[in-house]
Design a protein around this motif. Structure first.
Motif, PDB file in Angstrom:
ATOM      1  N   GLY A  79     -10.001  11.576  10.131  1.00  0.00           N
ATOM      2  CA  GLY A  79     -11.188  11.302   9.324  1.00  0.00           C
ATOM      3  C   GLY A  79     -10.890  10.463   8.094  1.00  0.00           C
ATOM      4  N   VAL A  80      -9.660   9.947   7.978  1.00  0.00           N
ATOM      5  CA  VAL A  80      -9.262   9.109   6.838  1.00  0.00           C
ATOM      6  C   VAL A  80      -9.131   7.669   7.306  1.00  0.00           C
ATOM      7  CG1 VAL A  80      -7.485   8.664   5.102  1.00  0.00           C
ATOM      8  CG2 VAL A  80      -8.032  11.012   5.759  1.00  0.00           C
ATOM      9  N   ASP A  81      -9.841   6.755   6.642  1.00  0.00           N
ATOM     10  CA  ASP A  81      -9.861   5.347   7.034  1.00  0.00           C
ATOM     11  C   ASP A  81      -9.142   4.527   5.966  1.00  0.00           C
ATOM     12  OD1 ASP A  81     -10.382   2.829   7.947  1.00  0.00           O
ATOM     13  OD2 ASP A  81     -12.559   2.963   7.811  1.00  0.00           O
ATOM     14  N   ILE A  82      -7.852   4.216   6.212  1.00  0.00           N
ATOM     15  CA  ILE A  82      -7.084   3.382   5.293  1.00  0.00           C
ATOM     16  C   ILE A  82      -6.792   2.061   5.994  1.00  0.00           C
ATOM     17  CG2 ILE A  82      -5.040   3.175   3.829  1.00  0.00           C
ATOM     18  CD1 ILE A  82      -4.664   6.177   3.995  1.00  0.00           C
ATOM     19  N   HIS A  83      -7.261   0.973   5.422  1.00  0.00           N
ATOM     20  CA  HIS A  83      -6.965  -0.329   6.016  1.00  0.00           C
ATOM     21  C   HIS A  83      -5.482  -0.630   5.811  1.00  0.00           C
ATOM     22  CE1 HIS A  83      -6.987  -4.609   6.855  1.00  0.00           C
ATOM     23  NE2 HIS A  83      -8.207  -4.467   7.373  1.00  0.00           N
ATOM     24  N   PRO A  84      -4.797  -1.169   6.835  1.00  0.00           N
ATOM     25  CA  PRO A  84      -3.356  -1.428   6.682  1.00  0.00           C
ATOM     26  C   PRO A  84      -3.023  -2.470   5.634  1.00  0.00           C
ATOM     27  CG  PRO A  84      -4.185  -2.382   8.727  1.00  0.00           C
ATOM     28  CD  PRO A  84      -5.276  -1.510   8.193  1.00  0.00           C
ATOM     29  N   GLY A  85      -4.012  -3.235   5.183  1.00  0.00           N
ATOM     30  CA  GLY A  85      -3.755  -4.232   4.149  1.00  0.00           C
ATOM     31  C   GLY A  85      -3.725  -3.680   2.740  1.00  0.00           C
ATOM     32  N   ALA A  86      -4.204  -2.454   2.534  1.00  0.00           N
ATOM     33  CA  ALA A  86      -4.188  -1.864   1.196  1.00  0.00           C
ATOM     34  C   ALA A  86      -2.756  -1.761   0.677  1.00  0.00           C
ATOM     35  CB  ALA A  86      -4.848  -0.491   1.228  1.00  0.00           C
ATOM     36  N   ARG A  87      -2.610  -1.779  -0.642  1.00  0.00           N
ATOM     37  CA  ARG A  87      -1.280  -1.632  -1.258  1.00  0.00           C
ATOM     38  C   ARG A  87      -1.251  -0.317  -2.019  1.00  0.00           C
ATOM     39  NH1 ARG A  87      -1.508  -6.914  -4.589  1.00  0.00           N
ATOM     40  NH2 ARG A  87       0.147  -5.861  -5.750  1.00  0.00           N
ATOM     41  N   ILE A  88      -0.383   0.590  -1.582  1.00  0.00           N
ATOM     42  CA  ILE A  88      -0.364   1.954  -2.107  1.00  0.00           C
ATOM     43  C   ILE A  88       1.042   2.300  -2.583  1.00  0.00           C
ATOM     44  CG2 ILE A  88      -0.758   4.385  -1.588  1.00  0.00           C
ATOM     45  CD1 ILE A  88      -2.801   3.530   0.492  1.00  0.00           C
ATOM     46  N   GLY A  89       1.146   2.769  -3.824  1.00  0.00           N
ATOM     47  CA  GLY A  89       2.431   3.102  -4.423  1.00  0.00           C
ATOM     48  C   GLY A  89       2.983   4.436  -3.951  1.00  0.00           C
ATOM     49  N   ALA A  90       4.036   4.870  -4.612  1.00  0.00           N
ATOM     50  CA  ALA A  90       4.765   6.078  -4.209  1.00  0.00           C
ATOM     51  C   ALA A  90       4.030   7.345  -4.631  1.00  0.00           C
ATOM     52  CB  ALA A  90       6.161   6.053  -4.827  1.00  0.00           C
ATOM     53  N   SER A  91       4.384   8.450  -3.954  1.00  0.00           N
ATOM     54  CA  SER A  91       3.887   9.797  -4.292  1.00  0.00           C
ATOM     55  C   SER A  91       2.365   9.846  -4.287  1.00  0.00           C
ATOM     56  CB  SER A  91       4.440  10.249  -5.646  1.00  0.00           C
ATOM     57  OG  SER A  91       5.849  10.285  -5.611  1.00  0.00           O
ATOM     58  N   GLU A 137      -9.409  -2.834   2.436  1.00  0.00           N
ATOM     59  CA  GLU A 137      -8.283  -3.731   2.698  1.00  0.00           C
ATOM     60  C   GLU A 137      -7.568  -4.220   1.453  1.00  0.00           C
ATOM     61  OE1 GLU A 137      -7.464  -7.961   5.065  1.00  0.00           O
ATOM     62  OE2 GLU A 137      -9.510  -7.398   4.489  1.00  0.00           O
ATOM     63  N   THR A 138      -8.294  -4.580   0.391  1.00  0.00           N
ATOM     64  CA  THR A 138      -7.664  -5.179  -0.784  1.00  0.00           C
ATOM     65  C   THR A 138      -7.504  -4.186  -1.932  1.00  0.00           C
ATOM     66  OG1 THR A 138      -9.797  -6.000  -1.617  1.00  0.00           O
ATOM     67  CG2 THR A 138      -8.537  -7.471  -0.163  1.00  0.00           C
ATOM     68  N   THR A 139      -7.622  -2.905  -1.636  1.00  0.00           N
ATOM     69  CA  THR A 139      -7.387  -1.870  -2.638  1.00  0.00           C
ATOM     70  C   THR A 139      -5.931  -1.904  -3.090  1.00  0.00           C
ATOM     71  OG1 THR A 139      -9.059  -0.460  -1.604  1.00  0.00           O
ATOM     72  CG2 THR A 139      -7.507   0.605  -3.104  1.00  0.00           C
ATOM     73  N   VAL A 140      -5.716  -1.680  -4.391  1.00  0.00           N
ATOM     74  CA  VAL A 140      -4.367  -1.528  -4.942  1.00  0.00           C
ATOM     75  C   VAL A 140      -4.301  -0.160  -5.630  1.00  0.00           C
ATOM     76  CG1 VAL A 140      -2.651  -2.418  -6.562  1.00  0.00           C
ATOM     77  CG2 VAL A 140      -4.090  -4.011  -5.263  1.00  0.00           C
ATOM     78  N   ILE A 141      -3.342   0.653  -5.208  1.00  0.00           N
ATOM     79  CA  ILE A 141      -3.171   2.000  -5.762  1.00  0.00           C
ATOM     80  C   ILE A 141      -1.743   2.113  -6.284  1.00  0.00           C
ATOM     81  CG2 ILE A 141      -3.161   4.473  -5.253  1.00  0.00           C
ATOM     82  CD1 ILE A 141      -5.226   3.939  -3.069  1.00  0.00           C
ATOM     83  N   ALA A 142      -1.587   2.495  -7.545  1.00  0.00           N
ATOM     84  CA  ALA A 142      -0.259   2.622  -8.153  1.00  0.00           C
ATOM     85  C   ALA A 142       0.361   3.981  -7.794  1.00  0.00           C
ATOM     86  CB  ALA A 142      -0.365   2.442  -9.664  1.00  0.00           C
ATOM     87  N   ASN A 143       1.481   4.296  -8.422  1.00  0.00           N
ATOM     88  CA  ASN A 143       2.202   5.531  -8.132  1.00  0.00           C
ATOM     89  C   ASN A 143       1.462   6.762  -8.649  1.00  0.00           C
ATOM     90  OD1 ASN A 143       4.232   3.865  -7.155  1.00  0.00           O
ATOM     91  ND2 ASN A 143       5.430   3.956  -9.035  1.00  0.00           N
TER      92      ASN A 143
END
Length: 263
Positions: free
Chosen positions: A148-160, A173-179
């Motif tokens: 039930g979780v939709d994360i586009h492979p293009g998103a940029r997601i940090g550690a932890s 797709e263009t989401t940026v998530i830091a640590n």
């Protein structure tokens, strides 16, 4: 009549490279990859060989455009796997340390849909980053169907990274998530509007380090930045940036009426 129907069907099968077997093989590849990285009863060396064979099949089915970087991808991808596994172990640790309901880290790996969705995202992201066609998206859509979780492979997601309860989460797709970001069920990190000419434009928000986003919050827009260490409350709707260390809340009007039975 039968021949006429068959002919009409064949005439309308207009997508020449559409092979549903690609979807099935991608799902098999995804499952085997997950087992190879995490299952203690799965031999890494022998399964890496079978994964390479599976990947070769995916190349033959997915890479009909000869200029796409397909045939040289596998070796570089396998070199990335130890680093991806290190990131995923940090994700599992973050979930275990943040969730009082988690009794062991093994429980996180085995039963947390948020961890599984993050794992498949990270494994697909490297393929997406080098332009491998279709397979990364099929990998995350497989995880979407499972969790039930939709994360586009293009998103940029940090550690932890920690997704709690998981269901209904959408990360564009263009989401940026830091640590060290935590999000809860029903969160959407999306675009303000959709148009085909925005294909190469940042459409989704940036979430800075240490942010917590509670259930059913919606954050939209490529220029929207959520400042570090902010807390976004449940059911909040945001289309503008907020500075670091902010607390954003939505307070609905709730009316409670108590009736009594009079004799």
């Amino acid at each position: 009549m039968r021949a006429e129907v068959i002919k009409k069907i064949e005439q309308n099968k207009i997508t020449p490279h559409l092979k549903l077997r690609l979807k099935e093989k991608t799902e098999q590849f995804t499952r085997e990859l997950f087992y190879t990285l995490f299952d203690m009863e799965t031999d890494v060396a022998s399964h890496m060989e079978s994964l390479q064979d599976l990947f070769s099949e995916l190349v033959k089915m997915a890479c009909w455009e000869t200029h796409k970087p397909c045939y040289e991808v596998w070796e570089n991808y396998t070199n990335k796997l130890p680093g991806i596994l290190e990131l995923l172990n940090l994700d599992a640790k973050a979930i275990f340390e943040c969730d009082p309901a988690a009794r062991s880290v093994e429980e996180v790996y085995l039963s947390y849909p948020g961890f599984y969705a993050i794992a498949i995202y990270r494994l697909s992201h490297e393929l997406h980053r080098v332009g491998f066609p279709l397979v990364p998206r099929l990998m995350t859509e497989y995880a979407h169907r499972q969790t039930g979780v939709d994360i586009h492979p293009g998103a940029r997601i940090g550690a932890s990274f920690f997704i709690d309860h998981a269901t209904g989460v959408v990360i564009g797709e263009t989401t940026v998530i830091a640590n060290n970001v935590r999000i809860y069920q029903g969160v959407t990190l999306g675009a303000l509007y959709v148009a085909k000419n925005l294909e190469n434009v940042k459409r989704h928000p940036t979430i800075e380090e240490g942010v917590t986003i509670y259930a059913n919050a919606t954050i939209l827009g490529g220029d929207t930045v959520i400042g570090a260490n902010s807390v976004i409350g449940g059911n909040v709707w945001l289309t503008a940036s907020i500075p670091p260390n902010s607390i954003v809340s939505h307070t609905p009007e709730i009316k409670i009426k108590t009736t009594t039975n009079e004799k």
